[in-house]
Design an enzyme around this catalytic site. Sequence first.
Site, PDB file in Angstrom:
ATOM      1  N   GLU A   1       0.823  -1.208   0.000  1.00  0.00           N
ATOM      2  CA  GLU A   1       0.000   0.000   0.000  1.00  0.00           C
ATOM      3  C   GLU A   1       0.859   1.261   0.000  1.00  0.00           C
ATOM      4  OE1 GLU A   1      -3.047   0.352  -0.619  1.00  0.00           O
ATOM      5  OE2 GLU A   1      -3.498  -1.783  -0.664  1.00  0.00           O
TER       6      GLU A   1
ATOM      7  N   TYR B   1      -6.631   6.478   4.110  1.00  0.00           N
ATOM      8  CA  TYR B   1      -6.706   5.435   3.090  1.00  0.00           C
ATOM      9  C   TYR B   1      -5.910   4.200   3.498  1.00  0.00           C
ATOM     10  CZ  TYR B   1      -5.412   2.560  -0.771  1.00  0.00           C
ATOM     11  OH  TYR B   1      -5.168   1.448  -1.536  1.00  0.00           O
TER      12      TYR B   1
ATOM     13  N   ASP C   1      -9.448   4.921  -2.908  1.00  0.00           N
ATOM     14  CA  ASP C   1      -8.314   5.422  -3.676  1.00  0.00           C
ATOM     15  C   ASP C   1      -8.848   6.062  -4.956  1.00  0.00           C
ATOM     16  OD1 ASP C   1      -8.897   3.313  -5.429  1.00  0.00           O
ATOM     17  OD2 ASP C   1      -6.793   2.766  -5.689  1.00  0.00           O
TER      18      ASP C   1
END
Length: 307
Positions: A52, A135, A153
């Site tokens: 990520e 996020y 996203d």
Amino acid sequence: MTLMPATPAPPATTPQTSTLLHAPVIDWFRAHARDLPWRWPEAGPWGVMVSEFMLQQTPVNRVLPMYEQWLARWPRPADLAAEAPGEAVRAWGRLGYPRRALRLHAAASAITERHGGEVPRDHAKLLALPGVGEYTAAAVASFAYGQRHAVLDTNVRRVFARAVTGAQYPPNATTAAERRLARALLPDDEPVAASWAAATMELGALVCTARTPSCARCPIADRCAWLAAGSPAHDGPPRRGQTYAGTDRQVRGKLLAVLREAVSPVPQAALDAVWHEPVQRARALDGLVADGLVEPLPGGMYRLPLA
């Protein structure tokens, strides 16, 4: 006095509307999802977290080799935390936005100190880690632990903008209305919600792309509000384009490349040789120092940070 028109609210999303989207998107994902190493069970929560960080503003094909090298060298957060932050910057290579490497190192150090070396399962504890924002915390909780969180996203936001609100593109920055919509669209069941998060992201990456969406291959084309409206062109604020050549970002990258290749501190003259314009070069170097990516030493020498 002229009143500006109010920004239209997204259409109301009913449980029935959400359900009509869930099954076809998740079924499509099961059939078409890419076989990516951070989706393998052996990746674990740390592998998910590393992916990520790396995937932010960076395409998958550039991340794959670096991801594998990174986990081969640092298979656990404690392994990364034991090294100097400059080694994370060095290993980051040319992925771009190298502050992510420092943030990932800081997160690994906090995980080691606060959580016994295990990536926390609790969303609030994830969010409290340095370098982990809204996020990333939601993504790790969802993809590593199968929890129910809205993972927003750029790809997901674009899918929701088109399929539900009928707009070609989402706003430049995530809005409160988008967050409400994402929460309203979440399936109630935790495992299904985690699949939905991954599926909508993949749909945006492979089918509902920014420039040339493949609507004929979309599993929800028959219920897409943007298609139903005739695919209207974007009429909001200009979309931000990314430039690189000639920018401070390019100069920063050239300076860091010299330091990454060096095994000992680098003199100012070696850095001066990478860019012709002295004012921009000095500004870029000052920015790297301010960001903690470069450590100045006495005598006009520089190195990657040790602490």
